[in-house]
Design an enzyme around this catalytic site. Structure first.
Site, PDB file in Angstrom:
ATOM      1  N   SER A 188       0.840  -1.189   0.000  1.00 30.22           N
ATOM      2  CA  SER A 188       0.000   0.000   0.000  1.00 30.22           C
ATOM      3  C   SER A 188       0.885   1.251   0.000  1.00 30.22           C
ATOM      4  CB  SER A 188      -0.968  -0.049   1.189  1.00 30.22           C
ATOM      5  OG  SER A 188      -1.992   0.903   1.050  1.00 30.22           O
ATOM      6  N   GLU A 315      -9.380  -4.972  -4.413  1.00 30.95           N
ATOM      7  CA  GLU A 315      -8.707  -4.118  -3.446  1.00 30.95           C
ATOM      8  C   GLU A 315      -9.676  -3.324  -2.560  1.00 30.95           C
ATOM      9  OE1 GLU A 315      -5.470  -3.627  -2.822  1.00 30.95           O
ATOM     10  OE2 GLU A 315      -4.342  -4.323  -4.567  1.00 30.95           O
ATOM     11  N   HIS A 411      -7.779  -5.601  -0.224  1.00 32.81           N
ATOM     12  CA  HIS A 411      -6.571  -4.908   0.204  1.00 32.81           C
ATOM     13  C   HIS A 411      -6.061  -5.505   1.517  1.00 32.81           C
ATOM     14  CE1 HIS A 411      -3.910  -1.498  -0.284  1.00 32.81           C
ATOM     15  NE2 HIS A 411      -4.179  -1.013   0.914  1.00 32.81           N
TER      16      HIS A 411
END
Length: 502
Positions: A188, A315, A411
């Site tokens: 990330s 995600e 995610h």
């Protein structure tokens, strides 16, 4: 207990209960506390010490408001926040590959003390694993106006990461690591940090390989960074000057930053920041960071660095699940979203065609997730390959059924697999509960790919060639669940990918 001798002083670690062949050392300072006279400045070297430093506990985390499961929070007054941790199966005389991990958290939260970043399992694959804390939020990424003709650097959080890599260069042989075989990795905002380091002259030569999972499409211009400073200063009740900002405590700036972000979150008319107001990010200031990473990869290629990229196929569903994203549930809201990001109607039409019968919310989550993470990450790999570098691309597509909604390939779900920490209770929300045997098998395969890449530069599948190449799909089931994501890329190739500024 095991003692290692570094240039700064001796440190004592402990063998892990999980693997007695691995020694862990926590909370080693790699730079001086970045407060007092050093606040808003580039990091300085940590002071040496006498005797043996007992490294049993993680160091303090950077100022933030988050309280993450299983991890310590920030306490006002904690200043020695620039520390790192080491898991090693080796010692002096060994030359093991080194993996340096940079945590994510939208540049405002997270730490190396999160249980999902425990390096024991990866170290058991023959790596020296290093994790680190760095400055976050305004302390790390806020723009500070010059004072007395002297400038405070932008991207202080990135400069902290470089300082940690310099510490690794200078000290890691004492722990059995090879100075010439360092891989920097992150997820990330940590992954975008990795991409920024590849574009920064100050980081040249500090690592040989890079791993970026779910890099986020967000890089501030000097103008947007200055605007954020004015907004945060106003929320803190201080002038947007060096003297005004330094008069506010770290906690004051954390609270003010949260207030600014919450204001955007509550205002549907506030434009692109409304949907997920992450107000900080690397600043393409032309100095510490010359260009945003995607542009830099084409203009200033780091062809001597091998790159391994991964993203998840769903995600943004995580951000919706934890409530950090705006709820877009009507066609009218979706049209405003597209207008705010200047996305053509043809792009949305393509997603609707590929997602027949999907509710508006799912279309929004798919488009936003690909714009922020999936398509951006893929283009980083392709751009690096197109500039002459070696790049490998993978996608995490593992889902898990059960009662109610399935646990998606969202995610952060890939990281407990890559670190081998599936049994850690704090990650069960991410992965859908206690792992099954097929999950452990997937985890072993992902760890092996990381370890092989760190050692040799080959994760086990062919590299990207230009805009094509093999893509490794990480899944517990057969089929083409991850490969099907490629169809969504057609619309982005036609529409172009907007580069986003926080």
């Amino acid at each position: 207990m095991t003692v290692f001798r570094t240039r700064s002083g001796a440190v004592r670690g402990r063998r892990t209960a999980r693997d007695p062949g691995v020694v862990v050392l926590r909370g080693i300072p790699y730079a001086a506390p970045p407060f007092g006279a050093d606040r808003f400045r580039a990091p300085r070297p940590a002071a040496a010490w006498d005797g043996i430093r007992d490294c049993a506990a993680f160091g303090p985390v950077a100022p933030q408001s988050a309280q993450l499961p299983g991890a310590p929070g920030w306490s006002p007054g904690d200043e020695d926040v620039l520390s790192l941790n080491i898991w090693t199966p080796g010692g002096v005389g060994d030359a093991l590959p080194v993996l340096v991990w940079i945590h994510g958290g939208a540049y405002v939260f997270g730490s190396s003390a999160q249980p999902d970043f425990d390096g024991t399992a990866l170290a058991g694959h023959g790596l020296v694993v290093v994790t680190l804390n760095y400055r976050l939020g305004f302390e790390g990424f806020g723009h500070v106006p010059p004072v007395g003709g002297e400038s405070c650097p932008d991207n202080r959080g990135l400069l902290d990461q470089i300082a940690a890599l310099e510490w690794v260069r200078d000290h890691i042989p004492a722990f059995g690591g090879a100075v010439g075989n360092v891989t920097v990795a992150g997820q990330s905002s940590g992954a975008t940090s990795v991409a920024c380091l590849m574009a920064m002259d100050r980081a040249r030569g500090l690592f040989r390989r890079a791993i970026a999972h779910s890099a986020v499409n967000s890089c501030a211009s000097p103008e947007s960074a200055a605007r954020t400073t004015r907004e945060v200063a106003a929320a803190a009740g201080v002038p947007a000057t060096y003297d005004g900002l330094v008069s506010a405590s770290p906690g004051d700036l954390v609270d003010a930053s949260d207030a600014v972000a919450d204001g955007y979150r509550r205002d549907p008319g506030s434009g692109s920041r409304h949907y997920d107001p992450a107000i900080y990010g690397p600043v393409a200031d032309g100095d510490t960071l010359p260009l945003d990473p995607l542009t830099a990869f084409a203009a200033r290629p780091a062809a001597d660095v091998d790159l391994l990229v991964c993203h998840t196929t769903e995600e943004y569903w995580l951000l919706d699940a934890v409530g950090s994203s705006a709820k877009i549930t009507t066609e009218e809201q979706l049209a405003v979203f597209a207008e705010d990001f200047r996305l053509p109607a043809s792009l949305l039409d393509g997603y609707r065609t590929l997602m027949p019968g999907a509710p508006v919310l799912d279309v929004y989550l798919a488009v936003y997730g690909d714009m922020l993470f999936g398509e951006y990450s893929s283009r980083l790999a392709e751009s690096h390959a197109g500039a002459g570098g070696r790049a490998f691309l993978s996608r995490f597509a593992r889902q898990r059924g059960g009662r109610g909604e399935p646990v998606r390939a969202w995610h952060c779900a890939d990281i407990p697999f890559a670190f081998g920490n599936l049994d850690e209770e704090s990650v069960h929300f991410l992965v859908g509960g206690p792992p099954a045997s097929v999950d452990h098998d997937l985890s072993r395969r992902m760890m092996r790919a990381w370890a092989d890449f760190a050692e040799t530069g080959d994760p086990g599948w062919p590299p990207v060639s230009g805009s094509t190449g093999a893509v490794r799909i990480w899944d517990t089931a057969g089929g083409d669940s991850g490969g099907a994501w490629e169809r969504f890329r057609t619309g982005w190739r036609g529409a172009g990918l907007p580069l986003l500024a926080p």
